[in-house]
Design a protein around this motif. Sequence first.
Motif, PDB file in Angstrom:
ATOM      1  N   ASP A  99       0.825  -1.210   0.000  1.00 40.51           N
ATOM      2  CA  ASP A  99       0.000   0.000   0.000  1.00 40.51           C
ATOM      3  C   ASP A  99       0.861   1.262   0.000  1.00 40.51           C
ATOM      4  OD1 ASP A  99      -2.341  -1.415  -0.179  1.00 40.51           O
ATOM      5  OD2 ASP A  99      -2.871  -1.213   1.940  1.00 40.51           O
ATOM      6  N   LYS A 100       1.983   1.233   0.706  1.00 35.87           N
ATOM      7  CA  LYS A 100       2.915   2.385   0.686  1.00 35.87           C
ATOM      8  C   LYS A 100       3.484   2.571  -0.711  1.00 35.87           C
ATOM      9  CE  LYS A 100       4.590   2.374   5.446  1.00 35.87           C
ATOM     10  NZ  LYS A 100       5.766   2.109   6.307  1.00 35.87           N
ATOM     11  N   LYS A 101       3.885   1.464  -1.345  1.00 34.47           N
ATOM     12  CA  LYS A 101       4.438   1.543  -2.708  1.00 34.47           C
ATOM     13  C   LYS A 101       3.387   2.093  -3.670  1.00 34.47           C
ATOM     14  CE  LYS A 101       7.806  -2.204  -2.307  1.00 34.47           C
ATOM     15  NZ  LYS A 101       8.158  -3.573  -2.737  1.00 34.47           N
ATOM     16  N   ARG A 102       2.146   1.653  -3.526  1.00 37.92           N
ATOM     17  CA  ARG A 102       1.059   2.134  -4.392  1.00 37.92           C
ATOM     18  C   ARG A 102       0.827   3.623  -4.188  1.00 37.92           C
ATOM     19  NH1 ARG A 102      -3.850  -0.944  -2.729  1.00 37.92           N
ATOM     20  NH2 ARG A 102      -4.853   0.408  -4.226  1.00 37.92           N
ATOM     21  N   ALA A 103       0.883   4.069  -2.938  1.00 39.59           N
ATOM     22  CA  ALA A 103       0.659   5.482  -2.624  1.00 39.59           C
ATOM     23  C   ALA A 103       1.757   6.368  -3.208  1.00 39.59           C
ATOM     24  CB  ALA A 103       0.564   5.679  -1.114  1.00 39.59           C
ATOM     25  N   ASN A 104       2.958   5.835  -3.316  1.00 35.79           N
ATOM     26  CA  ASN A 104       4.102   6.615  -3.804  1.00 35.79           C
ATOM     27  C   ASN A 104       4.369   6.445  -5.297  1.00 35.79           C
ATOM     28  OD1 ASN A 104       4.694   7.692  -1.249  1.00 35.79           O
ATOM     29  ND2 ASN A 104       5.809   5.837  -0.679  1.00 35.79           N
ATOM     30  N   LEU A 156       1.945   2.223 -10.413  1.00 33.40           N
ATOM     31  CA  LEU A 156       1.747   0.971  -9.681  1.00 33.40           C
ATOM     32  C   LEU A 156       0.335   0.924  -9.100  1.00 33.40           C
ATOM     33  CD1 LEU A 156       2.867  -1.695  -8.537  1.00 33.40           C
ATOM     34  CD2 LEU A 156       3.690  -0.392  -6.564  1.00 33.40           C
ATOM     35  N   GLY A 157      -0.122   2.056  -8.584  1.00 32.78           N
ATOM     36  CA  GLY A 157      -1.474   2.126  -8.031  1.00 32.78           C
ATOM     37  C   GLY A 157      -2.532   1.839  -9.077  1.00 32.78           C
ATOM     38  N   VAL A 158      -2.372   2.411 -10.263  1.00 33.96           N
ATOM     39  CA  VAL A 158      -3.324   2.200 -11.355  1.00 33.96           C
ATOM     40  C   VAL A 158      -3.284   0.741 -11.800  1.00 33.96           C
ATOM     41  CG1 VAL A 158      -3.803   2.749 -13.783  1.00 33.96           C
ATOM     42  CG2 VAL A 158      -3.328   4.590 -12.155  1.00 33.96           C
ATOM     43  N   GLN A 194      -6.369  -1.907 -11.655  1.00 30.52           N
ATOM     44  CA  GLN A 194      -6.863  -2.599 -12.849  1.00 30.52           C
ATOM     45  C   GLN A 194      -6.869  -4.108 -12.636  1.00 30.52           C
ATOM     46  OE1 GLN A 194      -4.202  -0.970 -15.817  1.00 30.52           O
ATOM     47  NE2 GLN A 194      -5.653   0.645 -16.359  1.00 30.52           N
ATOM     48  N   LYS A 195      -5.826  -4.626 -12.036  1.00 31.55           N
ATOM     49  CA  LYS A 195      -5.764  -6.066 -11.759  1.00 31.55           C
ATOM     50  C   LYS A 195      -6.847  -6.466 -10.749  1.00 31.55           C
ATOM     51  CE  LYS A 195      -0.895  -6.810 -12.822  1.00 31.55           C
ATOM     52  NZ  LYS A 195       0.435  -7.166 -12.289  1.00 31.55           N
ATOM     53  N   THR A 196      -7.065  -5.612  -9.770  1.00 37.59           N
ATOM     54  CA  THR A 196      -8.095  -5.893  -8.757  1.00 37.59           C
ATOM     55  C   THR A 196      -9.474  -5.982  -9.399  1.00 37.59           C
ATOM     56  OG1 THR A 196      -6.799  -4.780  -7.042  1.00 37.59           O
ATOM     57  CG2 THR A 196      -9.158  -5.056  -6.625  1.00 37.59           C
ATOM     58  N   TRP A 197      -9.822  -5.009 -10.269  1.00 40.19           N
ATOM     59  CA  TRP A 197     -11.130  -5.024 -10.935  1.00 40.19           C
ATOM     60  C   TRP A 197     -11.264  -6.252 -11.825  1.00 40.19           C
ATOM     61  CZ3 TRP A 197     -14.033  -2.585  -8.049  1.00 40.19           C
ATOM     62  CH2 TRP A 197     -13.765  -1.300  -7.578  1.00 40.19           C
TER      63      TRP A 197
END
Length: 124
Positions: free
Chosen positions: A56-61, A65-67, A71-74
């Motif tokens: 989650d920290k990596k995604r926030a920064n 990576l967050g996008v 996309q993988k989650t959906w």
Amino acid sequence: MSMEITTESAKKAQKEAEWAYNKAMEKFYYSMLEVVFLRIKSHLSTEGLKKVVEIDKKRANNENLGVEFSQKTWSVLAEAWTGAEGLAMTKIAELYGLETSDLDISKIQKLDGTDSSPKCTPSK
């Protein structure tokens, strides 16, 4: 009081139901996402929680990576739901006594992977 059902009224009902379905599915996907994340968190060990926090920290920064993660989650949610939805539709159609001839096959998801399910995007 009986309602006359014509081809035109059936097409209108299909369009209205499809619009309502897409709106409801978007809400449902967000709810399903929340439920699944909460279920995962409720089972995390200390090490598991550390992994989640780190990702989650990596995604926030890292917006890319967050996008990508979103996309993988959906995609995972859509894949999981497709099987459950198909089974539920089959069982409920059986309760109504529906047969293949009662369905507009053109509206059913293609086996080649084309999908008309809602595309959820994370809100900012």
